[in-house]
Every structure is written in C-alpha cells, then in structure tokens.
Design a protein around this motif. Structure first.
Motif, PDB file in Angstrom:
ATOM      1  N   ALA A  58      18.705  27.358 -16.936  1.00 28.43           N
ATOM      2  CA  ALA A  58      18.376  25.947 -17.193  1.00 28.43           C
ATOM      3  C   ALA A  58      18.069  25.673 -18.663  1.00 28.43           C
ATOM      4  N   ASP A  59      17.227  26.483 -19.273  1.00 26.61           N
ATOM      5  CA  ASP A  59      16.817  26.239 -20.654  1.00 26.61           C
ATOM      6  C   ASP A  59      18.003  26.323 -21.613  1.00 26.61           C
ATOM      7  N   ALA A  60      18.766  27.391 -21.509  1.00 21.62           N
ATOM      8  CA  ALA A  60      19.910  27.574 -22.418  1.00 21.62           C
ATOM      9  C   ALA A  60      20.962  26.487 -22.210  1.00 21.62           C
ATOM     10  N   LEU A  61      21.222  26.124 -20.953  1.00 17.87           N
ATOM     11  CA  LEU A  61      22.213  25.080 -20.683  1.00 17.87           C
ATOM     12  C   LEU A  61      21.741  23.722 -21.188  1.00 17.87           C
ATOM     13  N   ALA A  62      20.472  23.414 -21.002  1.00 16.33           N
ATOM     14  CA  ALA A  62      19.941  22.131 -21.474  1.00 16.33           C
ATOM     15  C   ALA A  62      20.016  22.053 -22.998  1.00 16.33           C
ATOM     16  N   ASN A  63      19.632  23.134 -23.671  1.00 17.28           N
ATOM     17  CA  ASN A  63      19.716  23.149 -25.132  1.00 17.28           C
ATOM     18  C   ASN A  63      21.151  22.966 -25.611  1.00 17.28           C
ATOM     19  N   TRP A  64      22.075  23.637 -24.946  1.00 14.64           N
ATOM     20  CA  TRP A  64      23.474  23.545 -25.351  1.00 14.64           C
ATOM     21  C   TRP A  64      24.029  22.163 -25.060  1.00 14.64           C
ATOM     22  N   GLU A  65      23.711  21.640 -23.873  1.00 12.20           N
ATOM     23  CA  GLU A  65      24.244  20.344 -23.470  1.00 12.20           C
ATOM     24  C   GLU A  65      23.688  19.209 -24.334  1.00 12.20           C
ATOM     25  N   GLN A  66      22.415  19.266 -24.665  1.00 16.62           N
ATOM     26  CA  GLN A  66      21.780  18.170 -25.393  1.00 16.62           C
ATOM     27  C   GLN A  66      21.880  18.320 -26.912  1.00 16.62           C
ATOM     28  N   LYS A  67      21.782  19.548 -27.407  1.00 22.35           N
ATOM     29  CA  LYS A  67      21.686  19.753 -28.860  1.00 22.35           C
ATOM     30  C   LYS A  67      22.785  20.628 -29.443  1.00 22.35           C
ATOM     31  N   LYS A  68      23.645  21.167 -28.587  1.00 22.27           N
ATOM     32  CA  LYS A  68      24.704  22.091 -29.029  1.00 22.27           C
ATOM     33  C   LYS A  68      24.119  23.228 -29.865  1.00 22.27           C
ATOM     34  N   ILE A  70      21.271  26.978 -29.614  1.00 21.92           N
ATOM     35  CA  ILE A  70      20.542  27.922 -28.775  1.00 21.92           C
ATOM     36  C   ILE A  70      19.267  28.339 -29.498  1.00 21.92           C
ATOM     37  N   ARG A  71      18.301  28.823 -28.715  1.00 26.46           N
ATOM     38  CA  ARG A  71      17.042  29.270 -29.313  1.00 26.46           C
ATOM     39  C   ARG A  71      17.287  30.463 -30.228  1.00 26.46           C
ATOM     40  N   GLU A 118      20.766  26.815 -34.379  1.00 24.05           N
ATOM     41  CA  GLU A 118      19.668  27.417 -33.629  1.00 24.05           C
ATOM     42  C   GLU A 118      18.453  26.489 -33.596  1.00 24.05           C
ATOM     43  N   LEU A 119      17.696  26.663 -32.543  1.00 23.82           N
ATOM     44  CA  LEU A 119      16.453  25.932 -32.343  1.00 23.82           C
ATOM     45  C   LEU A 119      15.307  26.906 -32.538  1.00 23.82           C
ATOM     46  N   GLU A 120      14.195  26.409 -33.012  1.00 26.37           N
ATOM     47  CA  GLU A 120      13.003  27.248 -33.114  1.00 26.37           C
ATOM     48  C   GLU A 120      12.541  27.626 -31.719  1.00 26.37           C
ATOM     49  N   ASP A 121      12.068  28.849 -31.562  1.00 30.60           N
ATOM     50  CA  ASP A 121      11.546  29.292 -30.282  1.00 30.60           C
ATOM     51  C   ASP A 121      10.270  28.525 -29.966  1.00 30.60           C
TER      52      ASP A 121
END
Length: 123
Positions: A58-68, A70-71, A118-121
């Motif tokens: 869920a987390d990885a897919l949401a990040n990819w879908e919304q922000k293109k 990954i953490r 990348e997104l900050e953890d």
C-alpha cells in the motif's frame, strides 16, 4: 471483454511474480506489483482496491501513484539487495558472456533506481 480478461490474467501473473520476488533474489518485486496495479485498475476494481490497501504494498503503491516517487530507505534497500543478488549470480555463473550480461543489467537497474525521485523516510 477479451482485453479485460487479458489484463486480469496479466495482473494476476505479475502479482505472483512480484510476491515471488520478495523471496527470490533476482526477481524484482516493485515493477511486477506496479504492473499488477496498472492491470487491475483497468480490469478489476476489487483487486485494484485490495492491492492498494494491502499492508505489504500500500505505501509504495500510494507513493508511486500520487508522487511518482519512492521512499529513500526503500530505494537504498532495493539498490543494495539488487547489487548483492546480481553479484552472487555473477560469481556463480560460469559463462563469461552471461557474467557480462548480468553486469550490464545490474548497472542499468541501478541507474534506473538512482534516477527515481525519492521521498524522505517518515519517522
């Protein structure tokens, strides 16, 4: 109807390969799960919702879908585990041309991962 069925079958196969990638070193997880999400979005609303809410993805897919993106920690982990897996394979394979092919694939994968936003953890 045929297109929807093909997307559903492709999504299911991709999801199985993605789950296998969690346990098998050279099989990537994220690209297969992303492909499964793409296929399910066009073939099965129920499976798409299930995948988007699954605790593993869920987390990885949401990040990819919304922000293109990954953490940062996931990106580092993917690069490290991919490198270790490929290096083990390169060490075990006896054929030089296969070693070279694996090295080229590794470098291509690392370049792709490096270039991903990348997104900050989160704490």
């Amino acid at each position: 109807m045929i297109k929807r069925s093909l997307l559903l079958i492709t999504g299911l196969i991709s999801l199985l390969l993605g789950i296998a990638g969690v346990f098998l070193p050279l099989l990537p997880t994220v690209p297969f799960v992303l492909l499964a999400a793409f296929c399910f979005a066009r073939s099965s609303e129920r499976l798409h919702r299930w995948l988007l809410n699954h605790p593993w993805f869920a987390d990885a897919l949401a990040n990819w879908e919304q922000k293109k993106a990954i953490r940062k920690g996931l990106k580092r982990k993917a690069m490290l585990l991919s490198s270790l897996s490929f290096m083990l394979s390169i060490a075990l394979v006896p054929l030089l041309w296969v070693k070279i092919l694996l090295l080229v694939l590794l470098l291509t994968l690392l370049l792709y991962l490096y270039r991903l936003p990348e997104l900050e953890d989160s704490p």
